[in-house]
Each structure stands twice: as structure tokens, then as C-alpha cells.
Scaffold this active site. Structure first.
Site, mmCIF file in Angstrom:
data_model
loop_
_atom_site.group_PDB
_atom_site.id
_atom_site.type_symbol
_atom_site.label_atom_id
_atom_site.label_comp_id
_atom_site.label_asym_id
_atom_site.label_seq_id
_atom_site.Cartn_x
_atom_site.Cartn_y
_atom_site.Cartn_z
ATOM 1 N N CYS A 18 0.810 -1.226 0.000
ATOM 2 C CA CYS A 18 0.000 0.000 0.000
ATOM 3 C C CYS A 18 0.840 1.271 0.000
ATOM 4 C CB CYS A 18 -0.959 -0.009 1.187
ATOM 5 S SG CYS A 18 -2.198 -1.297 1.016
ATOM 6 N N HIS A 24 -3.333 7.240 1.913
ATOM 7 C CA HIS A 24 -3.729 5.918 1.427
ATOM 8 C C HIS A 24 -5.112 5.601 2.000
ATOM 9 C CE1 HIS A 24 -3.900 1.762 0.479
ATOM 10 N NE2 HIS A 24 -3.744 1.358 1.728
ATOM 11 N N ASN A 48 -10.143 -0.095 -0.809
ATOM 12 C CA ASN A 48 -8.678 -0.024 -0.811
ATOM 13 C C ASN A 48 -8.143 -0.631 -2.111
ATOM 14 O OD1 ASN A 48 -5.948 -0.267 -0.357
ATOM 15 N ND2 ASN A 48 -6.131 -1.258 1.640
HETATM 16 O O1 UT7 Z 1 -3.944 -1.097 3.309
HETATM 17 C C1 UT7 Z 1 -3.058 -1.966 3.913
HETATM 18 C C2 UT7 Z 1 -3.062 -1.832 5.357
HETATM 19 N N1 UT7 Z 1 -4.304 -2.375 5.912
HETATM 20 C C3 UT7 Z 1 -4.972 -1.646 6.787
HETATM 21 O O2 UT7 Z 1 -4.611 -0.536 7.074
HETATM 22 C C4 UT7 Z 1 -6.167 -2.305 7.468
HETATM 23 C C5 UT7 Z 1 -6.108 -2.064 8.950
HETATM 24 N N2 UT7 Z 1 -7.169 -2.720 9.691
HETATM 25 C C6 UT7 Z 1 -8.449 -2.321 9.605
HETATM 26 O O3 UT7 Z 1 -8.788 -1.445 8.854
HETATM 27 C C7 UT7 Z 1 -9.458 -2.955 10.555
HETATM 28 O O4 UT7 Z 1 -8.766 -3.703 11.528
HETATM 29 C C8 UT7 Z 1 -10.505 -3.854 9.837
HETATM 30 C C9 UT7 Z 1 -11.462 -3.003 9.032
HETATM 31 C C10 UT7 Z 1 -9.806 -4.871 8.945
HETATM 32 C C11 UT7 Z 1 -11.332 -4.606 10.888
HETATM 33 O O5 UT7 Z 1 -11.959 -3.685 11.765
HETATM 34 P P1 UT7 Z 1 -11.819 -3.845 13.359
HETATM 35 O O6 UT7 Z 1 -12.621 -2.815 13.955
HETATM 36 O O7 UT7 Z 1 -10.340 -3.874 13.675
HETATM 37 O O8 UT7 Z 1 -12.488 -5.240 13.607
HETATM 38 P P2 UT7 Z 1 -11.848 -6.549 14.251
HETATM 39 O O9 UT7 Z 1 -10.897 -7.203 13.305
HETATM 40 O O10 UT7 Z 1 -11.353 -6.222 15.622
HETATM 41 O O11 UT7 Z 1 -13.153 -7.439 14.401
HETATM 42 C C12 UT7 Z 1 -14.203 -7.076 15.288
HETATM 43 C C13 UT7 Z 1 -15.367 -8.010 15.041
HETATM 44 C C14 UT7 Z 1 -14.977 -9.477 14.989
HETATM 45 O O12 UT7 Z 1 -16.013 -10.238 15.555
HETATM 46 P P3 UT7 Z 1 -15.866 -10.829 17.036
HETATM 47 O O13 UT7 Z 1 -14.631 -11.670 17.024
HETATM 48 O O14 UT7 Z 1 -15.737 -9.631 17.934
HETATM 49 O O15 UT7 Z 1 -17.137 -11.592 17.207
HETATM 50 C C15 UT7 Z 1 -14.920 -9.749 13.503
HETATM 51 O O16 UT7 Z 1 -15.156 -11.096 13.215
HETATM 52 O O17 UT7 Z 1 -15.958 -7.693 13.774
HETATM 53 C C16 UT7 Z 1 -16.049 -8.893 13.016
HETATM 54 N N3 UT7 Z 1 -15.995 -8.548 11.600
HETATM 55 C C17 UT7 Z 1 -17.060 -8.238 10.884
HETATM 56 N N4 UT7 Z 1 -18.365 -8.111 11.212
HETATM 57 C C18 UT7 Z 1 -19.228 -7.775 10.251
HETATM 58 C C19 UT7 Z 1 -14.901 -8.521 10.789
HETATM 59 N N5 UT7 Z 1 -15.263 -8.183 9.550
HETATM 60 C C20 UT7 Z 1 -16.618 -8.004 9.576
HETATM 61 C C21 UT7 Z 1 -17.554 -7.658 8.603
HETATM 62 N N6 UT7 Z 1 -18.854 -7.552 8.992
HETATM 63 N N7 UT7 Z 1 -17.223 -7.418 7.318
#
Ligand code: UT7
Length: 327
Positions: free
Chosen positions: A111, A252, A282
């Protein structure tokens, strides 16, 4: 004398996939996706390779400058979704565009690819080694996304942004400064596990879905918020820039929450931040040049604007560039 951007264009596929599309087969919701990422829709190319995203943008970029394939000396393509591991997508694009006397290569910085390539390109033209360089930031992320995994299916999109880099004799415009960094200890959190020499393709790697993206979202999120904000503040301080001096932050587009945290640390209001993540998701190496192209096309990005480009990605790789817009 500093390198400048003398032409810019972008291309995104026409097929739009809204959050409702994912709601139909994944345990997700429009509300969750909007709240956690800021993404409403993204574009996926149904056919073709990464180079097929690049070609229309590259043609438009050359046309706008009034030049043709014979005028290009070098092609750099930052990407994580090359047409092939080899030959490089730069070679594919050179051939498809009918560019006769150029060299070029692909660049791997995920990225942060556009940032790393912009500095590489700029130093090549500033040294006099290259006259006109086509820099194509492009990814067809739909080719490596696991669409059965809700944690990644909704995040990415396909798109290309192409800029023409040339030298200038006016120090008041173009590339002013940069800070770029890598830290391989973060490699474990965001990667494509198989397909390289570490783990060549096999029946097992396909069965285990190891050719798709692997991401520990939270670990990357934390590192990205800190990395992007630290480096943008550092480049502002290094160049004596106050928030009121900056016309645009060009971040980004991985997550709206990372973008707002960076703007806050810079003391910038969100109306000075380029954000189009809601439309495209993204697009990895495509995000920054697509933003620049859209804002320039709509007349919001003007000659003399002081801009900070900033990104964070797999590697880890990250950085910030201070640039004065010249078009
Ligand atoms: O560009 C390259 C660099 N990449 C980035 O900068 C990405 C950085 N990370 C992020 O943007 C975020 O961490 C994400 C958008 C990927 C995820 O968001 P988050 O707020 O960090 O969520 P999380 O991974 O902590 O997950 C929280 C909950 C989980 O459920 P449980 O375990 O609490 O029951 C996930 O399974 O949200 C769940 N979850 C979803 N729920 C509904 C993950 N994806 C989804 C989804 N819809 N699409």
C-alpha cells in the site's frame, strides 16, 4: 531541480459492488462496514489483468500531455497484483502500449507502493538518467481477495492511477521532501503466504487458501494509525509546515478511521483531506494517484497547493511525501 507531475489520469472498472451485495451471502451489514471502514462500494474488474486497468489510464495520461509511446523512457509499476510473477507488468504494459525505447520494472511495497515509486521515479528524472517516466500505481485486488472471508472481502477494490514524471527547473514546484520506512518485523500481520519461493504453490497451499490475502486487521490498524500519523507530523516539522500551510492531505485509503486519526494529529480539518474510500475501497497502489487524479480533474487541487501524501502497508512499509502541485 525537483521532479514534477506533468500529467495524470486514472481508471476504475465500471462494475460496482455495494455493501448490500456482500450482505446477501456473508454475515455482515452495511452499517458495520460503514462504521468500521467508511467503505460503501468498490469496483471489481470482471475480466482482464492488472495491466488492463493500467492501459486506459496510461493512454489518457500521455494524450493529455500531448505525447506518444515514443516519448516514454521508463515505466515503474508498484503493485501486489502483477499480471505474472515474471515477466514484470512493466514489460506487459510497455508491449501493450507500443513503447519502443524504454526500460522499467515493478516495485513491491504494497500500500506504500505509489509513495516508494514516486521517490524512485523522481530521483531517476532529477539525476537526468530518465526524461519522461510513466508511473502506474495499480492493483487488481479482486484477484487475491478471499471473498468467503468477511474480514477482507469488503475492504478492497480494483483501480489504477497513472502519472507522468518529468524534471523541472523551478524549485518552487514538485517534490520537496520525503520520509520512507520499512520494518520487516510487521511482515507476519499482512501477507500472501504462498506462491513465492518460501512456500511454492501446491495442492495444500490452494486448499488452505494461502494464495489469498492474510491480514491480522487489528495489528495492522494499530501500526498504521501510529506509523502514518508519526511520519506526517515529522515531515511537517522538518519543513516548518503548519497545518494552515497544507492544502491537502492525500492519504492511502485503507480505513476512514486511520485517515481521520492522521488528520487529527496533523491538526487538519477533514475538508482538507482527500477521501474517496467510500466509492472504491482499498485499491492498494492505486489509492493515492486515483485521489490526486479525481481532485485535479474536479478543479479542487490547484497549482501551488502544498500537499502531503501519506501511506502505510504490508511489510510494514510506510512514509510521507511533501509535494507542491505544479499542474
Ligand atoms: O492497506 C493496507 C493496510 N491495511 C490496513 O490498514 C487495514 C487495517 N485494519 C483495519 O482497517 C481494521 O482492523 C478492519 C477493518 C480490517 C477490521 O476492523 P476492526 O474494527 O479492527 O475489527 P476486528 O478485526 O477487531 O473485528 C471485530 C469483530 C470481529 O467479531 P468478534 O470476534 O468480535 O465476534 C470480527 O469477526 O468484527 C467482526 N468482523 C465483521 N463483522 C461484520 C470482521 N469483519 C466483519 C464484517 N462484517 N465485514
Amino acid at each position: 531541480m525537483p521532479a514534477i507531475i506533468t500529467s495524470i489520469a486514472h481508471y476504475v472498472p465500471s462494475d460496482v459492488y455495494t455493501n448490500e451485495y456482500f450482505e446477501k451471502y456473508l454475515d455482515t451489514s452495511h452499517e458495520w462496514i460503514m462504521e468500521r471502514t467508511g467503505i460503501a462500494e468498490r469496483r471489481f474488474a470482471k475480466e482482464g489483468a492488472n495491466s488492463d486497468l493500467i492501459i486506459p489510464a496510461a493512454k489518457e495520461c500521455m494524450e493529455k500531455r500531448g505525447i506518444g509511446p515514443d516519448d516514454i523512457d521508463c515505466i515503474i509499476i508498484p503493485t501486489v497484483t502483477p499480471d505474472h510473477m515474471f515477466p514484470s507488468t512493466a514489460c506487459v504494459v510497455q508491449n501493450k502500449l507500443g513503447i519502443k525505447k524504454a526500460w522499467g520494472f515493478d516495485l513491491s511495497a504494497a500500500c506504500s507502493g505509489f509513495l516508494f515509486a514516486l521517490i524512485t521515479a523522481s530521483k531517476l528524472v532529477e539525476s537526468g538518467a530518465v526524461k519522461r517516466l510513466l508511473l502506474c500505481g495499480s492493483d487488481k485486488m479482486s484477484s487475491i481477495v478471499n471473498f468467503d472471508d468477511r474480514a477482507q472481502a469488503v475492504l478492497f477494490g480494483d483501480g489504477a492511477g497513472v502519472v507522468l514524471i518529468e524534471n523541472s527547473d523551478d524549485p518552487d514546484y514538485g517534490l520537496q521532501d520525503f520520509i520512507l520506512q520499512i520494518d520487516g518485523s510487521g511482515g507476519q500481520y499482512l501477507k500472501q503466504v504462498a506462491g513465492g519461493s518460501f512456500k511454492p504453490a501446491s495442492f495444500e497451499t490452494v486448499q488452505n487458501k494461502e494464495h489469498y490475502i492474510y491480514q491480522d486487521g487489528q495489528a495492522v490498524f494499530k501500526a498504521a494509525v501510529k506509523g502514518m500519523a508519526d511520519v506526517t507530523v515529522e515531515i511537517m516539522e522538518k519543513n516548518g509546515l503548519r497545518s494552515e500551510d497544507i492544502a491537502w492531505l492525500v492519504p492511502h485509503q485503507a480505513n476512514l478511521r486511520i485517515i481521520t486519526a492522521t488528520a487529527k494529529r496533523m491538526g487538519l480539518e477533514m475538508d482538507k483531506v482527500m477521501v474517496n474510500i467510500e466509492k472504491y475501497g482499498n485499491t492498494t497502489a492505486g489509492t493515492i494517484p486515483i485521489c490526486l487524479s479525481e481532485w485535479y480533474q474536479s478543479g479542487k487541487l490547484k497549482k501551488g497547493d502544498k500537499i502531503i501524501l501519506a501511506g502505510f502497508g504490508a511489510g510494514f512499509t510506510w512514509g510521507a511525501i511533501y509535494f507542491i502541485w505544479n499542474l
